[in-house]
Design an enzyme around this catalytic site. Structure first.
Site, PDB file in Angstrom:
ATOM      1  N   TYR A 224       0.800  -1.286  -0.110  1.00  0.00           N
ATOM      2  CA  TYR A 224       0.058   0.044   0.128  1.00  0.00           C
ATOM      3  C   TYR A 224       0.812   1.411  -0.139  1.00  0.00           C
ATOM      4  O   TYR A 224       0.518   2.258   0.125  1.00  0.00           O
ATOM      5  CB  TYR A 224      -0.978   0.071   1.050  1.00  0.00           C
ATOM      6  CG  TYR A 224      -2.104  -0.897   0.938  1.00  0.00           C
ATOM      7  CD1 TYR A 224      -3.499  -0.373   0.303  1.00  0.00           C
ATOM      8  CD2 TYR A 224      -2.277  -2.416   1.035  1.00  0.00           C
ATOM      9  CE1 TYR A 224      -4.397  -1.226   0.100  1.00  0.00           C
ATOM     10  CE2 TYR A 224      -3.233  -2.979   0.854  1.00  0.00           C
ATOM     11  CZ  TYR A 224      -4.402  -2.630   0.413  1.00  0.00           C
ATOM     12  OH  TYR A 224      -5.412  -3.401   0.195  1.00  0.00           O
TER      13      TYR A 224
ATOM     14  N   LYS B 177       3.716 -14.187   6.284  1.00  0.00           N
ATOM     15  CA  LYS B 177       3.944 -15.142   5.210  1.00  0.00           C
ATOM     16  C   LYS B 177       5.461 -15.195   5.282  1.00  0.00           C
ATOM     17  O   LYS B 177       6.134 -15.247   4.134  1.00  0.00           O
ATOM     18  CB  LYS B 177       3.367 -14.785   3.757  1.00  0.00           C
ATOM     19  CG  LYS B 177       3.449 -15.500   2.935  1.00  0.00           C
ATOM     20  CD  LYS B 177       2.486 -16.900   3.125  1.00  0.00           C
ATOM     21  CE  LYS B 177       2.566 -18.110   1.775  1.00  0.00           C
ATOM     22  NZ  LYS B 177       1.975 -19.128   2.169  1.00  0.00           N
TER      23      LYS B 177
ATOM     24  N   ASP C 242      -2.094 -18.091   4.929  1.00  0.00           N
ATOM     25  CA  ASP C 242      -2.895 -18.825   4.346  1.00  0.00           C
ATOM     26  C   ASP C 242      -3.422 -19.676   5.673  1.00  0.00           C
ATOM     27  O   ASP C 242      -4.861 -20.111   5.512  1.00  0.00           O
ATOM     28  CB  ASP C 242      -2.129 -19.626   3.325  1.00  0.00           C
ATOM     29  CG  ASP C 242      -0.919 -20.200   3.617  1.00  0.00           C
ATOM     30  OD1 ASP C 242      -0.203 -19.828   4.622  1.00  0.00           O
ATOM     31  OD2 ASP C 242      -0.530 -21.050   2.795  1.00  0.00           O
TER      32      ASP C 242
ATOM     33  N   ASP D  22      -5.839  -6.680   4.921  1.00  0.00           N
ATOM     34  CA  ASP D  22      -6.980  -6.283   4.004  1.00  0.00           C
ATOM     35  C   ASP D  22      -7.751  -7.736   3.755  1.00  0.00           C
ATOM     36  O   ASP D  22      -9.023  -7.674   3.817  1.00  0.00           O
ATOM     37  CB  ASP D  22      -6.356  -5.633   2.656  1.00  0.00           C
ATOM     38  CG  ASP D  22      -7.454  -5.086   2.088  1.00  0.00           C
ATOM     39  OD1 ASP D  22      -8.535  -5.078   2.607  1.00  0.00           O
ATOM     40  OD2 ASP D  22      -7.070  -4.567   0.694  1.00  0.00           O
TER      41      ASP D  22
END
Length: 427
Positions: free
Chosen positions: A151, A222, A288, A312
């Site tokens: 972002y 991640k 995930d 998000d």
């Protein structure tokens, strides 16, 4: 009473007068409908709870289509100046301008005011339709880093001179051309993740969890793939927790060290002892896997801290399990300066503009968050209880009406009026 601005005290606490000036942005599309409904409830609750001793002085500021039509600018400098000066503000949904210039007005405000925390509480209200069997098991607060990651908007389109320059640098300076499958047609994006940005986000999340006496904080990342950005976020988070909060917390990093040096049984015993002592347990989960855990075991998570893009996805996915983003509030906060913008988390839905049909709960509950941030907890609790009562009575707007049996369909304004009728002093 004389209206005054909210200020930040030297003790790091907000100074909130009895008649604070709160700037508001009405919003685009359905913004005027949901704002007028939310304002009605907010004003009524403050008057009811405090018997006229407190009152919000609303000050309109412009952004989005209304600003463009009046000033020729999507986000006038005056709007940012007033929001900066008054510290606390609230806004409806804003459209994203088509073409060049500002990518997102929401992101621009967050960057300009350095609102580094996107705060998204996710909670189910009894009677709200949900796609999961036990939505009541979901009750968490998500701290999403708000100023870094993708972002930051550092992107270069395929075929541009900038993309060619970056490809040349990657090829000749860093020697990674072979890792780019189709280099000549690739677009490029850069993902900045800093130690300072990560630490201030995690610090705010830990302080919140400790103040609210919550059992755990989960770092979602991640890092198994992006080891030097997302992996560093996890590492910096653990290091900050152990360095700044000491015996108040117990981290999985400490558990792993105990397991290596003393064995798994001893490590588990230390973890159980820390839980019994009421220490905040800090753990981490791959992003995930966390999206799966949201459905399988959401009650295992109380506070979540994560980077911008993960946040998000996660916040909207979590909101879906408790009724969708139509009832999901949000806030953008800088806990150091005190600046905060509370906002509806949904879009502008231009097709339904001026129809007086949409659910105002996202913006209204963001107003509840604003009242809590100001220390007006009684009024906040009053609204929450009245909203829950209205939903349980199945007197709802079209989104919930379509998913409920034997409900009464209300317009946006009627829904707000029904909430006002249900106001009572919190227990």
């Amino acid at each position: 009473m004389t209206a005054q601005k909210i200020t930040m005290g030297q003790n790091g606490q907000l100074n909130v007068p009895d008649q604070p000036i709160i700037p508001f942005i009405e919003g685009d599309g359905i913004g005027p409908d949901v704002w007028s409904a939310s304002k009605l409830v907010l004003d009524a609750a403050v008057a009811f709870t405090y018997g006229g001793k407190r009152k919000i002085e609303w000050k309109e500021i412009l952004a989005g289509e209304k600003a463009f039509n009046k000033t020729g600018e999507w986000l006038p400098a005056e709007t940012l100046d007033i929001a900066r000066d008054c510290l606390v503000s609230i806004k409806g949904p804003l459209t994203t301008p088509v073409g060049g210039g500002i990518r997102s007005l929401n992101v621009a405000m967050r960057q300009e005011l350095d609102l580094y925390v996107c705060l998204r509480p996710v909670k189910w209200y009894k009677g709200v339709p949900s796609p999961v069997v036990h939505p009541e098991n979901t009750n968490m607060v998500i701290f999403r880093e708000n100023t870094e990651d993708i972002y930051a908007g550092i992107e270069f389109a395929s075929g541009t001179p900038e993309a060619a320059k970056l490809l040349d640098f990657l090829t000749n300076e860093l020697g990674v051309r072979k890792k780019i499958r189709f280099p000549e047609t690739s677009a490029f994006g850069i993902k900045p993740v800093s130690k300072e940005g990560s630490e201030r986000l995690v610090r705010a999340a830990i302080k919140y969890a400790l103040e609210q006496k919550l059992p755990s904080l989960t770092l979602v990342h991640k890092g198994n793939i992006m080891k030097y950005t997302e992996g560093a976020f996890k590492m910096w988070g653990y290091e900050l927790a152990e360095r700044e909060f000491g015996e108040q917390v117990y981290t999985w990093g400490q558990w792993e060290n105990a397991k290596k040096t003393q064995g798994e049984d001893a490590a588990n015993a230390r973890l159980k002892k820390a839980e019994a002592q009421g220490r905040l347990i800090i753990k981490d989960v791959i992003a995930d896997n966390f999206l799966q855990q949201l459905l399988i075991s959401p009650k295992d998570y109380a506070v979540v801290a994560t980077l911008n893009l993960n946040g998000d996805y996660i916040s909207d996915a979590a909101a879906a399990s408790v009724g969708g983003i139509g009832i999901a509030p949000g806030a953008n906060i800088n806990y150091i300066t005190g600046h905060a913008v509370f906002e509806a988390t949904h879009g502008t839905a231009p097709r339904f503009a001026n129809t007086n049909t949409m659910n105002p709960s996202s913006l209204l509950l963001s107003g509840v968050m604003m009242l809590e941030y100001m220390g007006w907890h009684e009024a906040a609790a009053c609204i929450e209880e009245a909203l829950a009562t209205t939903i349980m009575r199945k007197r709802v707007t079209i989104d919930f009406y379509n998913l409920m049996h034997d409900a009464t369909l209300l317009k946006t304004s009627e829904f707000a009026e029904e909430i006002v009728k249900s106001l009572k002093m919190p227990a």
